[in-house]
Design a protein around this motif. Structure first.
Motif, PDB file in Angstrom:
ATOM      1  N   ASP A   1      62.291 126.783  75.864  1.00 52.51           N
ATOM      2  CA  ASP A   1      62.314 127.823  76.892  1.00 52.51           C
ATOM      3  C   ASP A   1      62.109 127.162  78.251  1.00 52.51           C
ATOM      4  O   ASP A   1      61.113 126.466  78.463  1.00 52.51           O
ATOM      5  CB  ASP A   1      61.192 128.839  76.623  1.00 52.51           C
ATOM      6  N   ASN A   2      63.079 127.359  79.162  1.00 56.89           N
ATOM      7  CA  ASN A   2      62.985 126.819  80.524  1.00 56.89           C
ATOM      8  C   ASN A   2      62.739 125.309  80.526  1.00 56.89           C
ATOM      9  O   ASN A   2      61.825 124.808  81.180  1.00 56.89           O
ATOM     10  CB  ASN A   2      61.878 127.539  81.303  1.00 56.89           C
ATOM     11  N   VAL A   3      63.590 124.605  79.814  1.00 56.37           N
ATOM     12  CA  VAL A   3      63.477 123.156  79.693  1.00 56.37           C
ATOM     13  C   VAL A   3      64.766 122.509  80.185  1.00 56.37           C
ATOM     14  O   VAL A   3      65.865 123.036  79.999  1.00 56.37           O
ATOM     15  CB  VAL A   3      63.206 122.742  78.231  1.00 56.37           C
ATOM     16  N   VAL A   4      64.626 121.353  80.831  1.00 54.33           N
ATOM     17  CA  VAL A   4      65.759 120.514  81.200  1.00 54.33           C
ATOM     18  C   VAL A   4      65.715 119.264  80.331  1.00 54.33           C
ATOM     19  O   VAL A   4      64.683 118.589  80.254  1.00 54.33           O
ATOM     20  CB  VAL A   4      65.711 120.111  82.690  1.00 54.33           C
ATOM     21  N   LEU A   5      66.835 118.976  79.658  1.00 55.20           N
ATOM     22  CA  LEU A   5      66.924 117.801  78.784  1.00 55.20           C
ATOM     23  C   LEU A   5      68.249 117.109  79.107  1.00 55.20           C
ATOM     24  O   LEU A   5      69.315 117.693  78.920  1.00 55.20           O
ATOM     25  CB  LEU A   5      66.865 118.225  77.308  1.00 55.20           C
ATOM     26  N   VAL A   6      68.163 115.884  79.591  1.00 54.95           N
ATOM     27  CA  VAL A   6      69.358 115.145  80.014  1.00 54.95           C
ATOM     28  C   VAL A   6      69.352 113.773  79.356  1.00 54.95           C
ATOM     29  O   VAL A   6      68.371 113.024  79.471  1.00 54.95           O
ATOM     30  CB  VAL A   6      69.421 114.995  81.545  1.00 54.95           C
ATOM     31  N   GLU A   7      70.447 113.441  78.666  1.00 54.81           N
ATOM     32  CA  GLU A   7      70.599 112.136  78.021  1.00 54.81           C
ATOM     33  C   GLU A   7      71.692 111.349  78.708  1.00 54.81           C
ATOM     34  O   GLU A   7      72.798 111.854  78.923  1.00 54.81           O
ATOM     35  CB  GLU A   7      70.954 112.328  76.535  1.00 54.81           C
ATOM     36  N   SER A   8      71.372 110.106  79.111  1.00 50.06           N
ATOM     37  CA  SER A   8      72.372 109.198  79.658  1.00 50.06           C
ATOM     38  C   SER A   8      72.520 108.021  78.698  1.00 50.06           C
ATOM     39  O   SER A   8      71.916 108.009  77.619  1.00 50.06           O
ATOM     40  CB  SER A   8      71.970 108.714  81.055  1.00 50.06           C
ATOM     41  N   ASP A   9      73.297 107.017  79.078  1.00 46.49           N
ATOM     42  CA  ASP A   9      73.559 105.913  78.164  1.00 46.49           C
ATOM     43  C   ASP A   9      72.328 105.062  77.874  1.00 46.49           C
ATOM     44  O   ASP A   9      72.283 104.363  76.870  1.00 46.49           O
ATOM     45  CB  ASP A   9      74.699 105.030  78.680  1.00 46.49           C
ATOM     46  N   ASP A  10      71.296 105.120  78.747  1.00 42.43           N
ATOM     47  CA  ASP A  10      70.132 104.273  78.524  1.00 42.43           C
ATOM     48  C   ASP A  10      68.804 104.968  78.781  1.00 42.43           C
ATOM     49  O   ASP A  10      67.760 104.321  78.849  1.00 42.43           O
ATOM     50  CB  ASP A  10      70.222 103.031  79.411  1.00 42.43           C
ATOM     51  N   ALA A  11      68.799 106.300  78.927  1.00 45.61           N
ATOM     52  CA  ALA A  11      67.552 107.007  79.209  1.00 45.61           C
ATOM     53  C   ALA A  11      67.678 108.472  78.796  1.00 45.61           C
ATOM     54  O   ALA A  11      68.777 109.036  78.768  1.00 45.61           O
ATOM     55  CB  ALA A  11      67.198 106.907  80.691  1.00 45.61           C
ATOM     56  N   ILE A  12      66.532 109.082  78.505  1.00 46.83           N
ATOM     57  CA  ILE A  12      66.443 110.513  78.209  1.00 46.83           C
ATOM     58  C   ILE A  12      65.347 111.092  79.088  1.00 46.83           C
ATOM     59  O   ILE A  12      64.247 110.532  79.174  1.00 46.83           O
ATOM     60  CB  ILE A  12      66.128 110.773  76.722  1.00 46.83           C
ATOM     61  N   MET A  13      65.642 112.198  79.761  1.00 49.31           N
ATOM     62  CA  MET A  13      64.668 112.858  80.612  1.00 49.31           C
ATOM     63  C   MET A  13      64.448 114.277  80.097  1.00 49.31           C
ATOM     64  O   MET A  13      65.412 115.034  79.899  1.00 49.31           O
ATOM     65  CB  MET A  13      65.151 112.892  82.063  1.00 49.31           C
ATOM     66  N   VAL A  14      63.186 114.649  79.859  1.00 45.67           N
ATOM     67  CA  VAL A  14      62.825 115.999  79.422  1.00 45.67           C
ATOM     68  C   VAL A  14      61.785 116.534  80.391  1.00 45.67           C
ATOM     69  O   VAL A  14      60.790 115.860  80.673  1.00 45.67           O
ATOM     70  CB  VAL A  14      62.260 116.000  77.985  1.00 45.67           C
ATOM     71  N   ALA A  15      62.018 117.739  80.911  1.00 44.86           N
ATOM     72  CA  ALA A  15      61.079 118.315  81.888  1.00 44.86           C
ATOM     73  C   ALA A  15      61.066 119.826  81.779  1.00 44.86           C
ATOM     74  O   ALA A  15      62.089 120.448  81.471  1.00 44.86           O
ATOM     75  CB  ALA A  15      61.475 117.902  83.310  1.00 44.86           C
ATOM     76  N   ALA A  16      59.898 120.420  82.026  1.00 43.99           N
ATOM     77  CA  ALA A  16      59.847 121.862  82.235  1.00 43.99           C
ATOM     78  C   ALA A  16      60.617 122.176  83.511  1.00 43.99           C
ATOM     79  O   ALA A  16      60.548 121.433  84.489  1.00 43.99           O
ATOM     80  CB  ALA A  16      58.398 122.324  82.349  1.00 43.99           C
ATOM     81  N   LYS A  17      61.371 123.256  83.503  1.00 41.91           N
ATOM     82  CA  LYS A  17      62.256 123.559  84.625  1.00 41.91           C
ATOM     83  C   LYS A  17      61.491 123.735  85.932  1.00 41.91           C
ATOM     84  O   LYS A  17      62.021 123.436  87.002  1.00 41.91           O
ATOM     85  CB  LYS A  17      63.098 124.802  84.300  1.00 41.91           C
ATOM     86  N   ASP A  18      60.236 124.173  85.855  1.00 47.13           N
ATOM     87  CA  ASP A  18      59.461 124.347  87.083  1.00 47.13           C
ATOM     88  C   ASP A  18      58.739 123.064  87.509  1.00 47.13           C
ATOM     89  O   ASP A  18      57.938 123.068  88.439  1.00 47.13           O
ATOM     90  CB  ASP A  18      58.452 125.493  86.936  1.00 47.13           C
TER      91      ASP A  18
END
Length: 472
Positions: A320-337
């Protein structure tokens, strides 16, 4: 005639891990199939304008040129900022170059290369509305009609009523800094405050005149830099030693807040500066649960999320309200706020001198790109793609040897005094210390696998003897 000036600098660190110092957001396809720079050029179609003038940093020059070439976009030159000094000096360089190269006194339409605008007719209507004021010597900025109490933007307060000259351009009463939420709510209730978009329209000479009046130090440094500038193919290179002395200042502080001729045109065009992952979620298409999914993504029982995969399958469950972004060498997970704190991660990566802050695994060059597939003690494997007709520099390495295996296309290889052609499944060896060059003489991309071996494999172990891209 309008001369668009597209500002293509900046690092876009809040959109890490996709946006990085050497490949920032303006060169990414975040909102459509085109990159943000290409979209900026495309939305000018329908306006009467000259080919745009671009301003960017030295390290981004080939990306700008290649992305313009890819959409067959002509231009009036690419001005290379010797160092980042904010928007007032950057636009001064563009104004001085336009007066010398275009002739007359062009109307400069200053745009950022990293904005999203969904309503193109409304954008163009606002520009046409601003034209009479700009033609009469006023300096026009565009204020975005606010859709909420945004605390991440500066605001512009417009005067009441309408001006006789244009019917919808208003004198500027004041510029205000980013407010807290309570203040922003008050701005929204008043109805005379607009978001500061950072877009402008004015004559080149008028901008120069205002700089001469209010910031002669900025103008003097820019004039010295342009007087000693050089031209390298499409690139205009202001003198570094002169420009480095220029103060760091925005257009707003240097000119717009001081001039008596500032006007603002309200613009309601679905605008966003895409300053964070939550801002990109706001302007992206969503499913019935409010989720945005890009790439190979499966979502179950999740709401109001932004999930993007650059290659790997992402399965998101119960979020719920999460940003999850995967690139070729990193993963970023964050609460949207909490997405504004992504910048703190980038600052930590820089402090620890980690390459993920600066470059991707895939690195773009003027001749194509390479992808670092694998590495270990004393070896590195790269996939190299060379564009048709392109060539790498004539170079040598002190600490490594290389094996090249052609996967597709044709390679012309210079190795010492030898020259040979290689096609699919053929290979060659480049000994340590030998001058060599790789070229693609064909009409399709050349793809090969490079295996490096040696005591040091850094990119700075390159001695260039000749280079068509002026990197010697």
């Amino acid at each position: 005639m309008i001369l668009p000036v597209i500002m293509a600098g900046g690092s876009g660190s809040r959109l890490w891990p996709l946006s990085r110092q050497l490949y920032p957001k303006q060169f990414l396809s975040l909102f459509s199939e085109q990159t943000m720079l290409q979209e900026t050029c495309a939305r000018l179609s329908g306006l009467e304008h000259l080919p745009p003038l671009l301003v960017c940093g030295e390290e981004h020059r080939f990306m700008v040129a290649e992305q313009l070439r890819a959409i067959d976009q002509s231009h009036h030159g690419i001005v290379l900022e010797p160092a980042g000094r904010n928007t007032a000096p950057a636009v001064a360089l563009a104004a001085l170059h336009s007066l010398a190269s275009v002739g007359g006194d062009p109307l400069l339409l200053v745009l950022a290369a990293d904005h999203v605008i969904r309503d193109i007719p409304a954008f163009q209507n606002a520009i046409n509305t601003a034209l009479p004021s700009a033609e009469h010597g006023q300096l026009v900025t565009f204020g975005i009609v606010p859709t909420g109490p945004e605390t991440g933007y500066g605001y512009i307060r417009r005067a009441a009523g309408k001006t006789p000259a244009s019917g919808a351009a208003f004198p500027v009463e004041e510029f205000v800094e980013k407010p807290d939420r309570k203040t922003a709510q008050g701005y929204l209730r008043r109805g005379d405050f607009l978001w500061n978009s950072g877009m402008f329209l004015f004559r080149a000479r008028r901008y120069i005149e205002e700089l001469r009046t209010h910031r002669p130090d900025i103008l003097a440094a820019c004039e010295r830099a342009m007087d000693a500038s050089s031209v390298d193919v499409d690139f205009v290179r202001p003198d570094r030693s002169a420009f480095i002395e220029c103060p760091d200042e925005s257009i707003d502080y240097a000119v717009m807040e001081k001039t008596r001729d500032a006007m603002v045109v309200p613009m309601d065009c679905g605008w966003s500066d895409v300053g964070s992952w939550s801002a990109l979620w706001e302007v992206s298409d969503k499913d019935e649960e409010g989720n945005t999914a890009k790439g190979d993504v499966i979502i179950e029982d999740s709401r109001n999320c932004f999930i993007q995969s650059d290659g790997k399958l992402i399965a998101a469950i119960g979020l719920d309200n999460v940003v999850l972004v995967e690139s070729d060498d990193a993963i970023m997970v964050a609460a949207k706020d909490h997405v504004q704190d992504v910048k703190k991660v980038v600052e930590r990566l820089k402090a620890e001198k980690r390459p993920e802050a600066r470059v991707h695994r895939k690195v773009y060059r003027p001749w194509g790109f390479y992808d670092s597939v694998d590495s270990g003690d004393r070896f590195q494997v790269k996939r190299i793609v060379v564009n048709p007709g392109a060539q790498l520099s004539l170079q040598m390495h002190h600490h490594r040897a290389e094996h090249w295996v052609v996967v597709s296309g044709t390679a012309r290889v210079t190795c010492g005094k030898k020259e040979l052609l290689l096609t699919e499944n053929q290979s060659t060896y480049i000994p340590l210390g030998v001058r060599h060059r790789l070229e693609n003489p064909g009409t399709i991309p050349l793809e090969l696998i490079e295996v490096q071996s040696g005591s040091y494999l850094g990119e700075d172990d390159i001695v260039r003897f000749a280079d068509k891209y002026s990197r010697t």
